[in-house]
Write a protein that holds these residues in place. Structure first.
Motif, PDB file in Angstrom:
ATOM      1  N   GLN A 195       0.817  -1.219   0.000  1.00 24.73           N
ATOM      2  CA  GLN A 195       0.000   0.000   0.000  1.00 24.73           C
ATOM      3  C   GLN A 195       0.844   1.260   0.000  1.00 24.73           C
ATOM      4  O   GLN A 195       0.531   2.220  -0.677  1.00 24.73           O
ATOM      5  CB  GLN A 195      -0.898   0.051   1.243  1.00 24.73           C
ATOM      6  N   SER A 196       1.928   1.239   0.788  1.00 24.36           N
ATOM      7  CA  SER A 196       2.678   2.480   0.994  1.00 24.36           C
ATOM      8  C   SER A 196       3.767   2.696  -0.042  1.00 24.36           C
ATOM      9  O   SER A 196       4.180   3.812  -0.282  1.00 24.36           O
ATOM     10  CB  SER A 196       3.317   2.471   2.381  1.00 24.36           C
TER      11      SER A 196
ATOM     12  N   ASN B   6       9.275   6.302   0.923  1.00 27.80           N
ATOM     13  CA  ASN B   6       8.116   7.142   1.187  1.00 27.80           C
ATOM     14  C   ASN B   6       7.750   7.055   2.668  1.00 27.80           C
ATOM     15  O   ASN B   6       6.818   6.348   3.050  1.00 27.80           O
ATOM     16  CB  ASN B   6       6.949   6.695   0.303  1.00 27.80           C
ATOM     17  N   VAL B   7       8.510   7.788   3.501  1.00 29.15           N
ATOM     18  CA  VAL B   7       8.402   7.672   4.956  1.00 29.15           C
ATOM     19  C   VAL B   7       7.002   8.038   5.461  1.00 29.15           C
ATOM     20  O   VAL B   7       6.397   7.302   6.232  1.00 29.15           O
ATOM     21  CB  VAL B   7       9.478   8.545   5.658  1.00 29.15           C
ATOM     22  N   GLN B   8       6.473   9.179   4.995  1.00 28.28           N
ATOM     23  CA  GLN B   8       5.165   9.622   5.494  1.00 28.28           C
ATOM     24  C   GLN B   8       4.072   8.611   5.191  1.00 28.28           C
ATOM     25  O   GLN B   8       3.289   8.236   6.049  1.00 28.28           O
ATOM     26  CB  GLN B   8       4.783  10.960   4.856  1.00 28.28           C
ATOM     27  N   GLN B   9       4.030   8.170   3.942  1.00 30.10           N
ATOM     28  CA  GLN B   9       3.028   7.202   3.520  1.00 30.10           C
ATOM     29  C   GLN B   9       3.204   5.888   4.290  1.00 30.10           C
ATOM     30  O   GLN B   9       2.231   5.291   4.746  1.00 30.10           O
ATOM     31  CB  GLN B   9       3.177   6.961   2.007  1.00 30.10           C
TER      32      GLN B   9
ATOM     33  N   GLN C  30       1.998   6.286   7.858  1.00 29.91           N
ATOM     34  CA  GLN C  30       0.531   6.362   7.894  1.00 29.91           C
ATOM     35  C   GLN C  30      -0.077   4.964   7.745  1.00 29.91           C
ATOM     36  O   GLN C  30      -0.989   4.586   8.475  1.00 29.91           O
ATOM     37  CB  GLN C  30       0.014   7.303   6.786  1.00 29.91           C
ATOM     38  N   CYS C  31       0.445   4.178   6.806  1.00 30.19           N
ATOM     39  CA  CYS C  31      -0.078   2.829   6.585  1.00 30.19           C
ATOM     40  C   CYS C  31       0.168   1.933   7.806  1.00 30.19           C
ATOM     41  O   CYS C  31      -0.672   1.106   8.145  1.00 30.19           O
ATOM     42  CB  CYS C  31       0.547   2.201   5.342  1.00 30.19           C
ATOM     43  N   ILE C  32       1.322   2.113   8.471  1.00 30.21           N
ATOM     44  CA  ILE C  32       1.602   1.352   9.691  1.00 30.21           C
ATOM     45  C   ILE C  32       0.580   1.706  10.764  1.00 30.21           C
ATOM     46  O   ILE C  32      -0.020   0.841  11.393  1.00 30.21           O
ATOM     47  CB  ILE C  32       3.042   1.631  10.204  1.00 30.21           C
TER      48      ILE C  32
ATOM     49  N   LEU D 294      -0.849   3.894  17.911  1.00 32.38           N
ATOM     50  CA  LEU D 294       0.552   4.265  18.083  1.00 32.38           C
ATOM     51  C   LEU D 294       0.615   5.745  18.407  1.00 32.38           C
ATOM     52  O   LEU D 294       0.128   6.563  17.634  1.00 32.38           O
ATOM     53  CB  LEU D 294       1.302   3.969  16.781  1.00 32.38           C
ATOM     54  N   PRO D 295       1.200   6.115  19.570  1.00 34.16           N
ATOM     55  CA  PRO D 295       1.274   7.546  19.890  1.00 34.16           C
ATOM     56  C   PRO D 295       2.120   8.298  18.862  1.00 34.16           C
ATOM     57  O   PRO D 295       3.042   7.731  18.287  1.00 34.16           O
ATOM     58  CB  PRO D 295       1.935   7.578  21.268  1.00 34.16           C
ATOM     59  N   GLU D 296       1.790   9.542  18.636  1.00 34.21           N
ATOM     60  CA  GLU D 296       2.594  10.365  17.726  1.00 34.21           C
ATOM     61  C   GLU D 296       3.994  10.522  18.312  1.00 34.21           C
ATOM     62  O   GLU D 296       4.199  10.322  19.499  1.00 34.21           O
ATOM     63  CB  GLU D 296       1.977  11.765  17.575  1.00 34.21           C
TER      64      GLU D 296
END
Length: 170
Positions: free
Chosen positions: A30-31, A53-56, A59-61, A72-74
């Motif tokens: 997906q990511s 693609n770190v952000q994507q 987000q998928c994780i 998962l805490p920010e």
């Protein structure tokens, strides 16, 4: 882009990997990011790296974990950006853990191996193994200084190498 390391409890890593690795495979598809579990199966704190693609990827994780009831805490990660500078030293995270029996290999003769890691990170960093042993026979490694964000992944990689070389069952 670049690379990001996310720390999460071991239980989260198991959920993220999923049965036979199916969850992590779908997250990778997906990511489009490269996602790897960097910690061993018995480590109390899991470390997952996201490359590309770190952000994507992150987000998928998060979505995959949330779908199974794990939030998962920010700010539970460390971004290692290609650009140096900025006040990365302000980001405090847990110290890295190392099995006590690997400490002597990690430190080296009179600290020679630690010196190599500090130099590899470009100096401006201090790596110390704290004397206190934690539950399960682990000690903490403290990484401080300007180049901490560069040094931490080097330290983690070194611990992984030692685990493999010594055949320790972590």
């Amino acid at each position: 882009p670049g690379k990001k390391y996310i720390r999460m409890p071991d239980a989260y890593v198991k959920v993220l990997v999923g049965k036979g690795g199916e969850t992590i495979r779908s997250v990778i598809e997906q990511s489009g990011a490269i996602i790897r579990v960097e910690s061993g199966p018995r480590d109390p704190i899991g470390i997952v790296s996201i490359t590309g693609n770190v952000q994507q990827g992150e987000q998928c994780i998060r979505d995959a974990l949330r779908a199974k009831g794990f939030d998962l805490p920010e700010l539970s990660g460390l971004v290692v950006s290609q650009v140096q500078g900025g006040n990365q030293s302000a980001v405090r995270r847990d110290d890295i853990q190392i099995p006590s029996e690997l400490v002597k290999h990690f430190v080296g003769n009179k600290g020679a191996n630690i010196k190599v890691l500090e130099d590899a990170a470009g100096g401006a960093v201090s790596i110390k193994v704290l004397p206190m042993t934690l539950a399960g026979g682990f000690q903490r490694i403290q990484v401080t200084g300007m180049n901490r964000a560069i040094a931490e992944p080097l330290v983690m990689r070194r611990i992984e190498e030692l685990k493999r070389c010594t055949g320790a069952g972590y």
